[in-house]
Design an enzyme around this catalytic site. Structure first.
Site, PDB file in Angstrom:
ATOM      1  N   ASN A  96      -5.335  12.518  -0.085  1.00 48.16           N
ATOM      2  CA  ASN A  96      -4.548  11.669   0.840  1.00 48.16           C
ATOM      3  C   ASN A  96      -5.522  11.003   1.808  1.00 48.16           C
ATOM      4  O   ASN A  96      -6.719  11.284   1.815  1.00 48.16           O
ATOM      5  CB  ASN A  96      -3.494  12.504   1.581  1.00 48.16           C
ATOM      6  CG  ASN A  96      -2.486  11.619   2.291  1.00 48.16           C
ATOM      7  OD1 ASN A  96      -1.867  10.746   1.674  1.00 48.16           O
ATOM      8  ND2 ASN A  96      -2.326  11.774   3.586  1.00 48.16           N
ATOM      9  N   LYS A  97      -4.990  10.115   2.612  1.00 54.65           N
ATOM     10  CA  LYS A  97      -5.779   9.277   3.517  1.00 54.65           C
ATOM     11  C   LYS A  97      -6.884  10.036   4.244  1.00 54.65           C
ATOM     12  O   LYS A  97      -6.688  11.178   4.667  1.00 54.65           O
ATOM     13  CB  LYS A  97      -4.814   8.627   4.519  1.00 54.65           C
ATOM     14  CG  LYS A  97      -5.428   7.718   5.545  1.00 54.65           C
ATOM     15  CD  LYS A  97      -6.271   6.614   4.942  1.00 54.65           C
ATOM     16  CE  LYS A  97      -5.531   5.745   3.950  1.00 54.65           C
ATOM     17  NZ  LYS A  97      -6.447   4.930   3.106  1.00 54.65           N
ATOM     18  N   ASP A 137      -1.722  10.779  -2.352  1.00 54.17           N
ATOM     19  CA  ASP A 137      -2.037   9.757  -3.359  1.00 54.17           C
ATOM     20  C   ASP A 137      -2.179  10.372  -4.731  1.00 54.17           C
ATOM     21  O   ASP A 137      -2.039   9.697  -5.753  1.00 54.17           O
ATOM     22  CB  ASP A 137      -3.308   9.012  -2.962  1.00 54.17           C
ATOM     23  CG  ASP A 137      -2.997   8.092  -1.803  1.00 54.17           C
ATOM     24  OD1 ASP A 137      -3.009   8.579  -0.656  1.00 54.17           O
ATOM     25  OD2 ASP A 137      -2.676   6.911  -2.051  1.00 54.17           O
ATOM     26  N   ARG A 189       0.851  -1.187   0.000  1.00 57.81           N
ATOM     27  CA  ARG A 189       0.000   0.000   0.000  1.00 57.81           C
ATOM     28  C   ARG A 189       0.890   1.240   0.000  1.00 57.81           C
ATOM     29  O   ARG A 189       2.098   1.144   0.180  1.00 57.81           O
ATOM     30  CB  ARG A 189      -0.969  -0.017   1.202  1.00 57.81           C
ATOM     31  CG  ARG A 189      -0.269  -0.487   2.457  1.00 57.81           C
ATOM     32  CD  ARG A 189      -0.471   0.305   3.688  1.00 57.81           C
ATOM     33  NE  ARG A 189      -0.391   1.719   3.554  1.00 57.81           N
ATOM     34  CZ  ARG A 189       0.733   2.431   3.728  1.00 57.81           C
ATOM     35  NH1 ARG A 189       1.900   1.864   3.996  1.00 57.81           N
ATOM     36  NH2 ARG A 189       0.705   3.746   3.621  1.00 57.81           N
ATOM     37  N   GLY A 190       0.230   2.419  -0.176  1.00 56.97           N
ATOM     38  CA  GLY A 190       1.007   3.656  -0.312  1.00 56.97           C
ATOM     39  C   GLY A 190       1.233   3.896  -1.801  1.00 56.97           C
ATOM     40  O   GLY A 190       1.609   2.977  -2.529  1.00 56.97           O
ATOM     41  N   ALA A 191       1.018   5.145  -2.226  1.00 56.20           N
ATOM     42  CA  ALA A 191       1.006   5.448  -3.662  1.00 56.20           C
ATOM     43  C   ALA A 191       2.275   5.018  -4.411  1.00 56.20           C
ATOM     44  O   ALA A 191       2.195   4.283  -5.406  1.00 56.20           O
ATOM     45  CB  ALA A 191       0.714   6.935  -3.856  1.00 56.20           C
ATOM     46  N   GLN A 210      -2.724   2.644   9.793  1.00 54.90           N
ATOM     47  CA  GLN A 210      -1.379   2.753   9.181  1.00 54.90           C
ATOM     48  C   GLN A 210      -0.443   3.588  10.062  1.00 54.90           C
ATOM     49  O   GLN A 210       0.766   3.362  10.058  1.00 54.90           O
ATOM     50  CB  GLN A 210      -1.468   3.413   7.795  1.00 54.90           C
ATOM     51  CG  GLN A 210      -2.115   2.576   6.721  1.00 54.90           C
ATOM     52  CD  GLN A 210      -3.593   2.880   6.588  1.00 54.90           C
ATOM     53  OE1 GLN A 210      -4.249   3.265   7.555  1.00 54.90           O
ATOM     54  NE2 GLN A 210      -4.142   2.690   5.407  1.00 54.90           N
ATOM     55  N   ARG A 237      -6.923  -0.247  -7.451  1.00 54.28           N
ATOM     56  CA  ARG A 237      -7.281   0.837  -6.519  1.00 54.28           C
ATOM     57  C   ARG A 237      -7.363   2.119  -7.348  1.00 54.28           C
ATOM     58  O   ARG A 237      -6.451   2.395  -8.128  1.00 54.28           O
ATOM     59  CB  ARG A 237      -6.231   0.999  -5.398  1.00 54.28           C
ATOM     60  CG  ARG A 237      -6.250  -0.154  -4.399  1.00 54.28           C
ATOM     61  CD  ARG A 237      -5.396   0.153  -3.173  1.00 54.28           C
ATOM     62  NE  ARG A 237      -6.093   0.995  -2.215  1.00 54.28           N
ATOM     63  CZ  ARG A 237      -5.505   1.537  -1.145  1.00 54.28           C
ATOM     64  NH1 ARG A 237      -4.218   1.341  -0.929  1.00 54.28           N
ATOM     65  NH2 ARG A 237      -6.191   2.278  -0.296  1.00 54.28           N
TER      66      ARG A 237
HETATM   67  O1  MRU Z   1      -4.711   3.242   1.853  1.00 51.30           O
HETATM   68  P1  MRU Z   1      -3.219   3.480   1.846  1.00 51.30           P
HETATM   69  O2  MRU Z   1      -2.559   2.951   3.072  1.00 51.30           O
HETATM   70  O3  MRU Z   1      -2.584   3.005   0.571  1.00 51.30           O
HETATM   71  O4  MRU Z   1      -3.081   5.070   1.888  1.00 51.30           O
HETATM   72  C1  MRU Z   1      -1.802   5.613   1.836  1.00 51.30           C
HETATM   73  C2  MRU Z   1      -1.758   7.078   1.988  1.00 51.30           C
HETATM   74  O5  MRU Z   1      -2.764   7.759   2.083  1.00 51.30           O
HETATM   75  C3  MRU Z   1      -0.393   7.713   1.922  1.00 51.30           C
HETATM   76  O6  MRU Z   1      -0.335   8.871   2.701  1.00 51.30           O
HETATM   77  C4  MRU Z   1      -0.062   8.071   0.460  1.00 51.30           C
HETATM   78  O7  MRU Z   1      -0.221   6.962  -0.382  1.00 51.30           O
HETATM   79  C5  MRU Z   1       1.310   8.610   0.306  1.00 51.30           C
HETATM   80  S1  MRU Z   1       2.520   7.382   0.560  1.00 51.30           S
HETATM   81  C6  MRU Z   1       4.039   8.011   0.242  1.00 51.30           C
END
Ligand code: MRU
Length: 309
Positions: free
Chosen positions: A222-223, A213, A44-46, A172, A78
């Site tokens: 973002n999240k 993201d 996970r994470g962009a 997270q 996603r």
């Molecule tokens: O649902 P996730 O855990 O993939 O969400 C991740 C985030 O929102 C991060 O802040 C974002 O992807 C940036 S990661 C460098």
């Protein structure tokens, strides 16, 4: 420890659903394995899902799968992080899918270190930095974006403290960001998401730094929870920074037009595997927020610190 790596024509993914209790890698031999891992947040994470998607395309090519079909399926895993589509389109245009994926893997590490150097310039000795979700090494190949900036400031010898929002519903912040900061020896405190405003009101936060993201016209996705942090930061005069590589930029769309992923209601109905709400409870579970540009002080990239557009 790497979030992911390629070995003997297979993709190894550090299973983030098991952290911080177990450190185990999932071995992916097909592109469908990678899609499963992206959907279930094993990876996970962009930036990390972007690089994983590139390797998923390499697995598809090695297996002789229909690459256009694989590309569509991987992109749909996603919807919010632009890195997924960016990575798939980039390898499709290249001469060798695997070579391009390996190049992106290396670039991700270099980019984060460059971002860290730029970002560290806005961090002062003694700062307390609040972060939301995990934009760390685990969200990238390594080092991280927002946590990469924090790492860089720490490496420069600055005395810093970090506050992590726990980041319901998947935690997270609690499971991943706190773990990363502890491994690094950076002082860290965990708070519930609802405490962020209180701490800012009390003057306990010097800067907020989060990842993204997608950076698009009008703001940043973002999240979920990022918007409330940004609003509180504005109200209490706390600078609000976003750290994101250029691969997260989408110059074609307004941030209000993009798809915001809605995840499984079960994530909200339970806490740490235990059912919390009554039976038949209706749920909304948007996974991402949109933070408007006027709430953002600056976007830290590998090329320097930019104004939102
Ligand atoms: O649902 P996730 O855990 O993939 O969400 C991740 C985030 O929102 C991060 O802040 C974002 O992807 C940036 S990661 C460098």
């Amino acid at each position: 420890m790497k979030t992911l790596y390629w070995k003997d024509n297979q993709l190894y993914l550090l299973d983030q659903t098991l952290l911080p209790h177990e450190v185990e890698y999932l071995v992916c031999g097909t592109y469908q394995d990678v899609i499963f891992a992206i959907k279930t947040l094993i990876v996970r994470g962009a930036p990390a899902i972007g690089v994983a998607a590139a390797f998923a395309m390499a697995l598809a090519e090695l297996a002789g799968d229909d690459l256009e079909k694989a590309a569509q399926e991987i992109k749909a895993a996603r919807p919010t992080a632009v890195n997924l589509a960016w990575a798939v389109d980039r390898v499709l245009k290249s001469e060798s899918v695997l070579e391009e994926a390996l190049k992106m893997y290396q670039e991700d590490m270099d980019t984060n270190r460059a971002m860290g150097k730029h970002g560290a310039t806005v961090i002062s000795d003694g700062d307390t930095l609040l972060t939301h979700c995990n934009a760390g090494a685990l969200a990238c190949v390594d080092y991280g974006t927002a946590l990469g900036v924090i790492r860089a400031a720490h490496e420069d010898g600055k005395n810093i403290n970090v506050i992590c929002d726990e980041t319901r519903p998947v935690l997270q912040g609690a499971r991943l960001s706190v773990w990363e900061m502890q491994q690094e020896g950076i002082p860290v405190k965990l708070i519930v998401d609802g405490a962020a405003g209180r701490l800012m009101q009390e003057g306990e936060v010097d800067k907020v730094i989060i990842g993204a993201d997608r950076v698009a016209k009008g703001g940043v996705a973002n999240k979920i929870g990022s918007l409330m942090v940004a609003l509180a930061a504005k109200r209490f005069g706390v600078p609000f920074y976003v750290a994101a590589p250029k691969s997260t930029f989408d110059h074609d769309n307004s941030i209000y037009e993009i798809e915001i992923e809605e995840r499984d209601p079960d994530e909200v109905l339970s806490f740490a595997g235990c059912r919390a709400a009554p039976l038949f409870t209706e749920v909304r579970n948007p996974s991402f927020d949109v933070v408007p540009s006027d709430l953002i002080t600056g976007i830290i990239t590998e090329k320097g610190i930019l104004k939102p557009f």
